[in-house]
Each structure stands twice: as C-alpha cells, then as structure tokens.
Design an enzyme around this catalytic site. Sequence first.
Site, PDB file in Angstrom:
ATOM      1  N   HIS A  70       0.801  -1.220   0.000  1.00 47.32           N
ATOM      2  CA  HIS A  70       0.000   0.000   0.000  1.00 47.32           C
ATOM      3  C   HIS A  70       0.837   1.275   0.000  1.00 47.32           C
ATOM      4  O   HIS A  70       0.386   2.303  -0.482  1.00 47.32           O
ATOM      5  CB  HIS A  70      -1.050  -0.051   1.113  1.00 47.32           C
ATOM      6  N   ARG A 124     -10.782   3.781  -1.879  1.00 50.70           N
ATOM      7  CA  ARG A 124     -10.480   2.886  -0.753  1.00 50.70           C
ATOM      8  C   ARG A 124     -10.842   3.614   0.541  1.00 50.70           C
ATOM      9  O   ARG A 124     -10.051   4.415   1.047  1.00 50.70           O
ATOM     10  CB  ARG A 124      -8.991   2.541  -0.723  1.00 50.70           C
ATOM     11  N   GLU A 177     -10.882 -10.748  -6.002  1.00 48.17           N
ATOM     12  CA  GLU A 177      -9.482 -10.668  -5.576  1.00 48.17           C
ATOM     13  C   GLU A 177      -9.037 -11.920  -4.834  1.00 48.17           C
ATOM     14  O   GLU A 177      -7.919 -11.990  -4.327  1.00 48.17           O
ATOM     15  CB  GLU A 177      -9.251  -9.399  -4.740  1.00 48.17           C
ATOM     16  N   ASP A 223      -4.411  -8.343  -4.904  1.00 49.80           N
ATOM     17  CA  ASP A 223      -4.616  -9.503  -4.035  1.00 49.80           C
ATOM     18  C   ASP A 223      -4.764 -10.785  -4.836  1.00 49.80           C
ATOM     19  O   ASP A 223      -4.295 -11.840  -4.415  1.00 49.80           O
ATOM     20  CB  ASP A 223      -5.860  -9.288  -3.160  1.00 49.80           C
ATOM     21  N   ARG A 244       2.411  -9.800  -1.280  1.00 51.87           N
ATOM     22  CA  ARG A 244       2.605  -8.585  -2.084  1.00 51.87           C
ATOM     23  C   ARG A 244       3.510  -7.559  -1.426  1.00 51.87           C
ATOM     24  O   ARG A 244       3.936  -6.590  -2.062  1.00 51.87           O
ATOM     25  CB  ARG A 244       1.238  -7.957  -2.417  1.00 51.87           C
ATOM     26  N   CYS A 266      -9.221  -3.005 -11.272  1.00 53.37           N
ATOM     27  CA  CYS A 266      -8.807  -1.848 -10.480  1.00 53.37           C
ATOM     28  C   CYS A 266      -7.493  -2.091  -9.740  1.00 53.37           C
ATOM     29  O   CYS A 266      -7.015  -1.220  -9.039  1.00 53.37           O
ATOM     30  CB  CYS A 266      -9.902  -1.445  -9.491  1.00 53.37           C
TER      31      CYS A 266
HETATM   32  C1  PEP Z   1      -6.540  -5.222  -5.147  1.00 53.29           C
HETATM   33  O1  PEP Z   1      -6.433  -6.098  -4.298  1.00 53.29           O
HETATM   34  O2  PEP Z   1      -6.153  -5.345  -6.338  1.00 53.29           O
HETATM   35  C2  PEP Z   1      -7.131  -3.918  -4.804  1.00 53.29           C
HETATM   36  C3  PEP Z   1      -7.422  -3.035  -5.723  1.00 53.29           C
HETATM   37  O3  PEP Z   1      -7.342  -3.633  -3.490  1.00 53.29           O
HETATM   38  P1  PEP Z   1      -6.184  -3.292  -2.421  1.00 53.29           P
HETATM   39  O4  PEP Z   1      -4.941  -2.976  -3.211  1.00 53.29           O
HETATM   40  O5  PEP Z   1      -6.655  -2.146  -1.630  1.00 53.29           O
HETATM   41  O6  PEP Z   1      -6.052  -4.539  -1.635  1.00 53.29           O
HETATM   42 MG    MG Z   2      -7.424  -5.977  -2.390  1.00 54.10          MG
END
Ligand code: PEP
Ligand code: MG
Length: 581
Positions: free
Chosen positions: A190, A298, A433, A457, A467, A504
Amino acid sequence: MKSYRGTPVSRGIVIGKVYKYSRKRTLIKTYQIDVEEVAEELKRFAEAREIAHQTLLHIKEKASRDLGESQAQIFKAYIHMLNDPVFSEKIQELISEERLNVEGAIQKALAELSEKFRRLDNDYFQERLRDIEDVLSYLLGALQGNTNNLSNLPEGSIIVAEDLTPSEIALIDKELLKGFVLKQGGMTSHTSIVARSLGIPAIINVDKRIMDEVKNGEVIILDGIRGEIYVSPEGEILERYRKKITILKKKEEELLGLSQEESITRDGQRIRLAANINSLAELDSVLRVNGDGIGLLRTEFLFLKKEHLFDEERQFKIYKKVLEKMDGRPVVIRLLDIGGDKDLPYFESPKEINPFLGWRGIRISLERQDIFKSQLRALLRASHYGDISILIPFISSIEELREVKGIIIEVKNELEQEDIPYNRQIKIGLMIEIPSTAVMAHAFAREVDFFSIGTNDLIQYTIAVDRNNSRIASLYTPFHPAVLKLIHQVVKAGQAEKIGVSICGEAAANKYLLPVFVAMGITELSMSSGYILEAKKLIRKLSREELGQVLEKVMEMNQAVEIEEYLKRYMEENLGGKNGR
Ligand code: PEP
Ligand code: MG
C-alpha cells in the site's frame, strides 16, 4: 559520490533532502566521557533540546489544526516538560559531574525518576512517567539524527526508511514530501500504491546500508524511473538530472493535451479510464486528466489519519462531497477493507500470524455490524445525490456475499421507514481478488451488478506470493499465466451475464498487459490518475480485432517470463516500442 539501486515503484525524478525515519529506536550508546569532552557534550544536549523543541512545536501546531485544541494540549505539556529547568539541570549535572555522555545522562535521569515514581505507586505518576519517556524519545531521536515522527517534515524531504505502514504515511504532509526510499515493500504494497496515487516518486528494495550511510538533510537525486539514488550529487550528474526533470515536465504537459480526447481503440471500442483514489485531495488530479469518474475509492484510507472511525454523518458528508466534486461522473466506493497491512492505529485487531489470510475486509465488517451499517447508511444516503456504486471487497464465498446483501437490504428498509431518500437502483459490485471467487465468477455474476478485478490480491493469493515481501518481489508477477487465465475466466463470466467487468488492481496500469485486457473484452480500467493519459494514448493505437491473435498466443503460454517477453516485443514492434506510452 555514493549511489544506490532499488526497484522503482512510482515514477518521476526528484532532487530533495534526506529525512531518515526509523520506527525502532536504534541502540543507544552510553559511555563515560573525559573532562575535556564535557563542554562538547553539554553543547550536544542544548542542540538536541532545541531540535526536540522545534519538533514538538510543529506537531503541536499540526495537531491543533487537524485534531483540535484539546488534542494539542498534550504536546504543549511535552514542551513544558522538555524545558523544565529541574530536568535540564539534572541532565547537565550528570554530564558534568558523573561524566556521562548525553544519552547516558538521559537514561540515568529517567531511571532515577522511574524508581521514584514507582515507589509512589500511583496511576497518575505512572501516566506522567510515560509522558516523560515520550518526551525523552524526542530528545534521543534528535541526538541520533533519526527522526521518529513523520508529522514534522522539512519542505522538500525524501523519506529514507526501512519501511512505512499506511497509517504512518497518513501522517505525512504530502505538500512537503518529494519522494520515498524504502528497504521493504512490493510493487503493490500500500505504500507503493499511495506513492503512485499521489504522484510521488518512490524506490523500494534499496540496500539497508543506505539508512546508516546517508545523513539527514543530505541532498539526493531519486530517479524513480531507473531505480537509482545519487547522494550529494554535483557537476555533470546534477546537470544531467536537472535537464531530465525539465524534459519530464514537458512530456507531462504534452500528455495533458490528450485529456479531452476519447479513450477509444482504432476499431471503435471505448475503454473507460477511471481513477483509484485514497483521499479527497486526489480528486483534483482526476479532474485534471479528465478521468471517467472514480473506479475505486479505498475508504479505509479516509480513516487512517484520524483518531477514530467516522460516524455516519461525517461519512455521508465526505461521500457527498466526492459526488459533488465529480459532478455527475460515476463514483465507485469500496466498503471498508481494513486488516492485512492496513491497520487502523486505534482499531483493536488481534496480532495474527497471517494477517492477509485473517481478520480482514468484509470479515471484520460482518462481525462489527455497527461500523458496517453506519458506512452503508452513509453510502445509501449519499446515493441520492449522484452516481454512486458500492463495491464489496474480499469476498470468498457466495454465502458471505449473500450475508452482505442481506444487511444492505436491512439498511435500505431502515431508510425507507425513516423516509430518507436513497437510490433504490444503486449498483452493487464485487471485488474479484480471491481465487475461489474468480473460479466461481459464473455464479457470482448472477448476484451482483458488476465485477472489479483486484489484481493486487488476486496475484498474491493465486501464486502464494506476499505482495509486501521485498525478498520475494521478483516472484510477484501479473504476467503469471494462472492469473491471466483467472482474469479471462472472470471477464467471460461477466460477459455471459451481461455485467460490467473492470480491473482496479495495479495491473490495470501495466502498459504491456493493456492490449491483453482490451482483447479479453475489458471495457473499464481504474488506476492512479497519473497513469490515465498514458493508457489513453496507448488505447488509441490499439485495434481490439487485431489483438485477438495476441490474446490467443498469450493464453497458450505457460510461463510468466515468456508472456512478459512476448508482450514487450509486441509493443516494441507494433506500438512504437518504448515510446509506446
Ligand atoms: C486489489 O487487491 O487489487 C485492490 C485493488 O485492493 P487493495 O490494493 O486495496 O487490496
Ligand atoms: Mg485488495
């Protein structure tokens, strides 16, 4: 001139000043000094006290601005304690008489005080002791040249740190920040996502020695395109980079010319390009590039910086503000997705061995229905004022989804009874995801209005690669054939039920994969706004029909590297190579 290399995760080139951040306090060295060193040590103490004073003053002002006067009181008390002559005299005495270095004197003064307070056996004094420890941590931080607070950045800072959590990033005044250099993280951790969203260049996976070798305030060049860092640059290299920065700015301006053009392939397929945002501050950038609305907001990021989760009313106002600002463009708002690497500092969550497989996202919401329902009420109420859709994260089974839908119906009924207007046709979407959900997409497609594929995810859960783990970052790839097969399957399931499918996750902005996604039939991508115009530029060169063969070839390949190399070659040969975007 020293230089370092790392993995670039957010593009751009900046020249700024090092601001070292360390959560863990480094080992404090205490030792005896000689008599002739006393004056020097007293001077170090005075300087550290002045730095700590300035730091606390800055935090106090920021706290009173952001959190209100009452929250700022504690820092006022800290400043008072720091300047308390009794305390300073004690430390000066320990330096002069007992010949301790400053760190040693501080530690000893604290130990003596703790002993005294402990004997008093009184809660009030225990609390005060914690405050004193906190004040001393600012002093020790100043002595070590390691700043352990992020709300006090000098302008033009480049943060150099082992790692940063989303809640730490939330503390940073982004206006003052130029870049990130981190040891830890991954392309889709993140921190990297936030850096990209804000358009702040970042490099991760940098040799840990950088933390010891660079000094606070030292000038560095951060090349977030090549993944290079130059410390105290001079002469030719500085000149070269200044030129590069000017060229980049010019290119950006040229790209802006595309903002009013349509995002459409040569053979007439329109691809909507929406934005991922984590804060309201990013809305202006979305409008600047003329994004097709918000594809992912988010919501958990809205609460990271605050002292508590917002109640229904505050949330309602925020969501309504987003709609007003987006002025008719569609906005997809994701329900709270805390847990994993996104812990809210004030939200009590258990320490888990596998937080990414634990109490996260919708699992928390279903257990904490008080929080969940207030978010749903706020969203539904806001739906009366614009084009809002609700996106449900982290669903792994149909039962879970049905439970969520049941709660949404309950909340809608409540609003009906209270005569509160909301959009009865509000669209409900599902994040894909988790592999189980992708595999069962045909069944899920009958339950919701749209899918949004969260590749960040989906990749980690499909190929079992964390990740956030820099050590195995090279294994984390969006080109993995299993991931692409799952995405293709989801797109087909959506098409069969005639529901929209968008992507996304960060892969949506991957220029090499874009032709594959278009060929699959994806008609919407959502990404950091800084990537939208480049994606548009590329889309306008594509022909969906011609890409059919590319997709076929990719789907026959069994290795990620093979796919990646093929797509890179395809771009070079057919889409203007490296200049394709
Ligand atoms: C994802 O998992 O691709 C996503 C867009 O959500 P986040 O990155 O907030 O987990
Ligand atoms: Mg996610």
